[in-house]
Design a protein around this motif. Structure first.
Motif, PDB file in Angstrom:
ATOM      1  N   GLN A 242       0.830  -1.207   0.000  1.00 58.40           N
ATOM      2  CA  GLN A 242       0.000   0.000   0.000  1.00 58.40           C
ATOM      3  C   GLN A 242       0.864   1.257   0.000  1.00 58.40           C
ATOM      4  N   ASP A 243       1.908   1.261   0.840  1.00 64.17           N
ATOM      5  CA  ASP A 243       2.789   2.424   0.887  1.00 64.17           C
ATOM      6  C   ASP A 243       3.604   2.570  -0.388  1.00 64.17           C
ATOM      7  N   LEU A 244       3.982   1.447  -0.992  1.00 65.08           N
ATOM      8  CA  LEU A 244       4.700   1.515  -2.267  1.00 65.08           C
ATOM      9  C   LEU A 244       3.823   2.121  -3.349  1.00 65.08           C
ATOM     10  N   SER A 245       2.584   1.672  -3.446  1.00 69.08           N
ATOM     11  CA  SER A 245       1.686   2.192  -4.479  1.00 69.08           C
ATOM     12  C   SER A 245       1.328   3.653  -4.236  1.00 69.08           C
ATOM     13  N   ALA A 246       1.376   4.080  -2.963  1.00 68.59           N
ATOM     14  CA  ALA A 246       1.065   5.471  -2.618  1.00 68.59           C
ATOM     15  C   ALA A 246       2.281   6.385  -2.734  1.00 68.59           C
ATOM     16  N   GLY A 247       3.451   5.804  -3.024  1.00 67.85           N
ATOM     17  CA  GLY A 247       4.650   6.610  -3.187  1.00 67.85           C
ATOM     18  C   GLY A 247       5.352   6.971  -1.896  1.00 67.85           C
ATOM     19  N   ARG A 248       5.008   6.301  -0.800  1.00 67.69           N
ATOM     20  CA  ARG A 248       5.637   6.617   0.484  1.00 67.69           C
ATOM     21  C   ARG A 248       6.966   5.890   0.682  1.00 67.69           C
ATOM     22  N   ILE A 249       7.205   4.835  -0.089  1.00 70.27           N
ATOM     23  CA  ILE A 249       8.505   4.163  -0.108  1.00 70.27           C
ATOM     24  C   ILE A 249       8.866   3.914  -1.567  1.00 70.27           C
ATOM     25  N   ASP A 250      10.132   3.583  -1.806  1.00 71.59           N
ATOM     26  CA  ASP A 250      10.614   3.398  -3.177  1.00 71.59           C
ATOM     27  C   ASP A 250      10.546   1.951  -3.648  1.00 71.59           C
ATOM     28  N   ALA A 251      10.602   1.018  -2.725  1.00 68.84           N
ATOM     29  CA  ALA A 251      10.636  -0.395  -3.120  1.00 68.84           C
ATOM     30  C   ALA A 251      10.283  -1.284  -1.943  1.00 68.84           C
ATOM     31  N   VAL A 252       9.914  -2.514  -2.262  1.00 72.41           N
ATOM     32  CA  VAL A 252       9.643  -3.550  -1.265  1.00 72.41           C
ATOM     33  C   VAL A 252      10.571  -4.721  -1.537  1.00 72.41           C
ATOM     34  N   VAL A 253      11.212  -5.203  -0.494  1.00 65.29           N
ATOM     35  CA  VAL A 253      12.007  -6.428  -0.575  1.00 65.29           C
ATOM     36  C   VAL A 253      11.163  -7.533   0.043  1.00 65.29           C
ATOM     37  N   GLY A 254      10.729  -8.481  -0.778  1.00 68.78           N
ATOM     38  CA  GLY A 254       9.805  -9.482  -0.269  1.00 68.78           C
ATOM     39  C   GLY A 254       9.899 -10.792  -1.007  1.00 68.78           C
ATOM     40  N   ASP A 255       9.134 -11.765  -0.541  1.00 67.96           N
ATOM     41  CA  ASP A 255       9.046 -13.050  -1.203  1.00 67.96           C
ATOM     42  C   ASP A 255       8.394 -12.842  -2.571  1.00 67.96           C
ATOM     43  N   THR A 256       9.077 -13.288  -3.616  1.00 68.82           N
ATOM     44  CA  THR A 256       8.612 -13.029  -4.974  1.00 68.82           C
ATOM     45  C   THR A 256       7.222 -13.595  -5.218  1.00 68.82           C
TER      46      THR A 256
ATOM     47  N   ALA B 259       0.216  -0.577 -12.716  1.00 65.74           N
ATOM     48  CA  ALA B 259       0.238   0.873 -12.925  1.00 65.74           C
ATOM     49  C   ALA B 259       1.361   1.559 -12.167  1.00 65.74           C
ATOM     50  N   CYS B 260       1.671   1.043 -10.974  1.00 67.42           N
ATOM     51  CA  CYS B 260       2.586   1.787 -10.103  1.00 67.42           C
ATOM     52  C   CYS B 260       4.010   1.269 -10.072  1.00 67.42           C
ATOM     53  N   CYS B 261       4.164  -0.006 -10.400  1.00 70.47           N
ATOM     54  CA  CYS B 261       5.405  -0.630  -9.953  1.00 70.47           C
ATOM     55  C   CYS B 261       6.002  -1.563 -10.999  1.00 70.47           C
TER      56      CYS B 261
END
Length: 260
Positions: A169-183, A197-199
């Motif tokens: 949610q924060d990534l799509s809202a532009g509050r962080i630049d990236a997520v490091v997560g389980d693919t 659309a966002c990422c």
């Protein structure tokens, strides 16, 4: 997700029976935080997902009645060690640090850790590529451990979240630049209209089995050697007789989540 440890008590008391007639009763711990498509509750509190289906298949082969017990993730290993639960089947990565405390079955799935970044950013899944970026990771996860080991020295600002959904949610809202997560856990969002659309998925991070583990296994007490042997035999049967593919197809199509 493939998470970590700490200390806490039960987060929820909701349980449900996975098998009917059986000789043994086992309490199976999962995280109280939803982790779709592996497990999540509906409005009534009933849990479903790939890992719930896998647990059901496992318990049938153990001829056991199993109860799903949602727990605060930080307390799930202490709960196992003190006998509040009998198994952990909650996307727990097999890492050397965890193996000091508990026993693990053979793996039952294995997916890589990757980096999902905002479009227009130049963030990449390397120490140099995250310099100055705001990165989201999930609390207690192996991705959090990996980010602190490899990315914090690159002047990356690491923000810790309780759930993957909050990170996205924060990534799509532009509050962080990236997520490091389980693919695999991020894939439904990547494929969604919002994700498209966002990422952009920028690729997997460099492997480090000491941090990221060697797949996901069932967590057991070290002294429960007979149960470990039975669980391993049940997993082998599930893989060999087509059950694994049958329960995986509705969630992942033809994608193999078992790994090499």
């Amino acid at each position: 997700m493939k998470r970590l440890l700490a200390g806490s008590a039960f987060a929820l008391l909701t349980v449900f029976t996975l098998s009917a007639t059986a000789d043994d009763d086992y309490r199976v711990g999962i995280s109280a935080e939803p982790y779709p498509p592996f497990y999540s509750p509906d409005a009534s509190g009933e849990w479903s997902g790939w890992e719930i289906d896998f647990t059901h298949a496992l318990c049938q082969r153990l001829d056991a009645t199993c109860e799903i017990v949602p727990l605060a993730w930080g307390g799930i290993i202490p709960a196992l060690k003190t006998g509040k639960i009998d198994m952990i089947i909650g996307s727990m990565g097999i890492t050397p640090e965890r193996a000091k405390q508990i026993a693990f079955s053979q793996k039952y799935y294995d997916t890589p850790t990757g980096l999902l970044a905002a479009k227009g950013s130049d963030v990449q899944p390397t120490p140099e590529g995250v310099k100055g970026a705001y990165l989201g990771v999930q609390s207690g996860s192996i991705q959090e451990s990996y980010a602190y080991k490899y990315f914090s020295h690159s002047a990356a600002d690491i923000k810790v979240y309780q759930t993957l959904d909050e990170e996205l949610q924060d990534l799509s809202a532009g509050r962080i630049d990236a997520v490091v997560g389980d693919t695999l856990a991020m894939q439904p969002f990547i494929d969604s209209d919002l994700g498209q659309a966002c990422c952009e998925f920028r690729g997997n991070v460099a492997a480090d089995p000491a941090v990221l583990g060697r797949g996901v296994g069932v967590g057991l007490r070290k002294e429960d050697t007979e149960l470990l042997s039975r669980v391993n035999a049940a997993i082998s049967d599930i893989l060999a007789d087509g059950t694994y593919q049958k329960i995986s197809k509705p969630y992942f199509g033809d994608l193999s989540i078992y790994g090499d």
